[in-house]
Scaffold this motif. Structure first.
Motif, PDB file in Angstrom:
ATOM      1  N   ALA A 194     -10.537 -29.521   5.433  1.00 52.64           N
ATOM      2  CA  ALA A 194     -11.315 -28.597   6.241  1.00 52.64           C
ATOM      3  C   ALA A 194     -11.846 -27.518   5.308  1.00 52.64           C
ATOM      4  O   ALA A 194     -11.342 -27.343   4.195  1.00 52.64           O
ATOM      5  CB  ALA A 194     -10.437 -27.974   7.327  1.00 52.64           C
ATOM      6  N   ASP A 200     -11.155 -22.167   6.852  1.00 56.82           N
ATOM      7  CA  ASP A 200     -10.300 -22.616   7.938  1.00 56.82           C
ATOM      8  C   ASP A 200      -8.854 -22.727   7.483  1.00 56.82           C
ATOM      9  O   ASP A 200      -7.929 -22.351   8.209  1.00 56.82           O
ATOM     10  CB  ASP A 200     -10.771 -23.974   8.476  1.00 56.82           C
ATOM     11  CG  ASP A 200     -12.093 -23.875   9.229  1.00 56.82           C
ATOM     12  OD1 ASP A 200     -12.359 -22.814   9.809  1.00 56.82           O
ATOM     13  OD2 ASP A 200     -12.850 -24.863   9.225  1.00 56.82           O
ATOM     14  N   LEU A 228     -10.468 -26.902  15.494  1.00 55.84           N
ATOM     15  CA  LEU A 228     -10.925 -25.844  14.589  1.00 55.84           C
ATOM     16  C   LEU A 228     -12.113 -25.107  15.191  1.00 55.84           C
ATOM     17  O   LEU A 228     -12.199 -23.874  15.090  1.00 55.84           O
ATOM     18  CB  LEU A 228     -11.287 -26.437  13.230  1.00 55.84           C
ATOM     19  CG  LEU A 228     -10.111 -26.887  12.353  1.00 55.84           C
ATOM     20  CD1 LEU A 228     -10.614 -27.649  11.141  1.00 55.84           C
ATOM     21  CD2 LEU A 228      -9.258 -25.696  11.928  1.00 55.84           C
ATOM     22  N   GLU A 229     -13.010 -25.848  15.822  1.00 56.78           N
ATOM     23  CA  GLU A 229     -14.143 -25.191  16.481  1.00 56.78           C
ATOM     24  C   GLU A 229     -13.658 -24.326  17.647  1.00 56.78           C
ATOM     25  O   GLU A 229     -14.146 -23.211  17.854  1.00 56.78           O
ATOM     26  CB  GLU A 229     -15.131 -26.247  16.983  1.00 56.78           C
ATOM     27  CG  GLU A 229     -15.892 -26.954  15.876  1.00 56.78           C
ATOM     28  CD  GLU A 229     -16.801 -28.054  16.407  1.00 56.78           C
ATOM     29  OE1 GLU A 229     -16.985 -28.106  17.642  1.00 56.78           O
ATOM     30  OE2 GLU A 229     -17.321 -28.838  15.600  1.00 56.78           O
ATOM     31  N   SER A 270     -12.023 -21.134  16.265  1.00 51.83           N
ATOM     32  CA  SER A 270     -13.049 -20.205  15.795  1.00 51.83           C
ATOM     33  C   SER A 270     -13.735 -19.513  16.970  1.00 51.83           C
ATOM     34  O   SER A 270     -13.946 -18.289  16.959  1.00 51.83           O
ATOM     35  CB  SER A 270     -14.074 -20.952  14.938  1.00 51.83           C
ATOM     36  OG  SER A 270     -15.122 -20.102  14.533  1.00 51.83           O
TER      37      SER A 270
END
Length: 435
Positions: free
Chosen positions: A5, A9, A346-347, A350
């Motif tokens: 990643a 991240d 991860l999106e 965020s």
């Protein structure tokens, strides 16, 4: 197991994982080693949170957050206390028949809150005991003692007694001598319990009990494919914290052409789809803001930001797509989901931190929040508790995503592999000759 990643991240994940681990340093008792259920002052210990904490010490050593001898000393403190604590049938004991009460006094270890002798929470505790013992495999006397105590603690759990002459394991028992009426029957976090109960070398249950447990599984057809349903996210995730289910299958999964890892990937996709659809019109819901699981919230009819009145459920197991939903979300979902849907998680992480930055307290995420309720910021209602189970799950799942450490450890533990085989699991790393 490392998923590549962007560096930003990984830096963020490392910071959040370290903060989650530090819960077990900040909220454990120095004499007993027991871990507090939540960060609220006066909280009793949760034996399940203690089990998660024991599993997290190997992560801390491997990540360089603790010296090995210091982590071993903390594990030894906990295991010595559990081994020496009073096992009796009265209401002031710590446990009975090798099982432990759900909540214990942090300092004395005595039963708290009139809680039940819990089979599932004992299973979570023993999973942590065995994981720590597998990691601390050195010749040092303290590590040898960890292994000896772990074997004794795991061996004295009388799983056959917990059947109470039935064909499935009871949920628990209360002093002076009454089993709870409910049993672990149908897909649940008790998948882990059955693996350990079947894998016991001293007081195991029979393989037939797993068949009795699994006959009540609720299978759905989603987009033409079989899906083993459970609405609340923690049900899917808790067993995965310890067991690598990739490619291994029991009878039901073989017939469905799936496995529990793929099933959990699908469960996360269903939660994200439900949030995107947002059938009840709650604030903030989208494919990048989801997480329906057991958590606290206000209770009763309250007015939302948009003026509607909504019944809030208090502590409840929220779920999707077919479960309770009152606008309350668990913010730890994208961390715990990383092994299953890393890009999506991860999106989501965020998005959540960009839109709801006040969720973080000392770098840790709270037990739940509800952005549909009025509040001082976009976060709306935010639980004032940091929950030990959530922090441990985050540490372990992040590590399973980053390195596979916990899965590697438990693959080496005979109680896990023996229990899986007795439950009928085959293939993958359980296949003959696979290490």
């Amino acid at each position: 197991m490392l998923h590549f990643a962007p560096n930003r991240d990984i830096v963020l994940i490392d910071r959040l994982q370290r903060a989650a681990f530090d819960y077990f340093l900040d909220y454990s008792d120095a004499r007993t080693g027991l871990v507090a259920d939540t960060s609220r002052q006066g909280s009793p210990s949760s034996i399940a949170a203690t089990g998660f904490g024991l599993s997290c010490y190997p992560v801390a050593v491997e990540r360089g957050w603790m010296r090995r001898r210091d982590a071993a000393r903390r594990v030894l403190t906990t295991l010595r206390f559990l081994d020496g604590s009073r096992q009796a049938s009265d209401r002031h004991a710590t446990g009975y028949r090798g099982f432990y009460y759900h909540f214990l006094d942090m300092r004395t270890g005595e039963r708290s809150w009139n809680s039940e002798l819990s089979t599932i929470d004992t299973a979570l505790l023993l999973a942590g005991v065995l994981t720590a013992a597998a990691y601390f495999s050195g010749a040092d006397p303290s590590e040898a003692e960890i292994r000896s105590l772990a074997a004794r603690l795991n061996g004295r759990a009388d799983w056959a007694w917990a059947l109470n002459r039935g064909d499935t394991v009871t949920m628990g028992w209360r002093p002076p001598g009454r089993f709870l009426k409910h049993r672990w029957h149908g897909y649940s976090e008790a998948l882990l319990l059955y693996v350990l109960a079947l894998g016991s070398s001293t007081r195991p249950i029979a393989p037939e009990t797993y068949g009795a447990y699994s006959t009540a599984h609720e299978w759905l057809t989603i987009d033409g494919a079989p899906h083993l349903h459970a609405g609340a996210l923690f049900i899917h995730l808790f067993p995965h914290a310890w067991i690598d289910f990739r490619g291994i299958r029991d009878k039901g999964m073989r017939e469905a052409g799936s496995d529990y890892f793929a099933n959990t990937c699908r469960a996360i996709a269903l939660q994200r789809a439900h949030a995107e659809e947002n059938p009840h019109g709650f604030s903030g819901y989208c494919r990048d803001l989801w997480g329906f699981s057991a958590c606290h919230a206000p209770k009763g009819w309250l007015q939302l930001r948009d003026g509607r009145r909504q019944k809030l459920l208090g502590y409840a197991a929220r779920g999707a797509p077919f479960g309770a939903d009152d606008g309350t979300l668990v913010p730890w979902a994208p961390l715990a989901g990383l092994p299953f849907a890393p890009d999506d998680c991860l999106e989501g992480l965020s998005h959540m931190l960009a839109h709801y930055p006040a969720l973080l307290s000392d770098g840790r995420l709270p037990g739940g929040f509800n952005p549909s309720l009025p509040g001082g910021a976009r976060e709306g209602w935010v639980d004032d508790r940091i929950v030990g189970l959530d922090q441990g799950l985050a540490v372990m799942m992040i590590e399973n995503w980053r390195s596979g450490l916990i899965w590697e450890l438990t693959r080496s533990i005979p109680a896990f592999s023996r229990g899986l085989r007795r439950a009928g699991f085959e293939g993958g790393w359980l296949a003959p000759g696979v290490v």
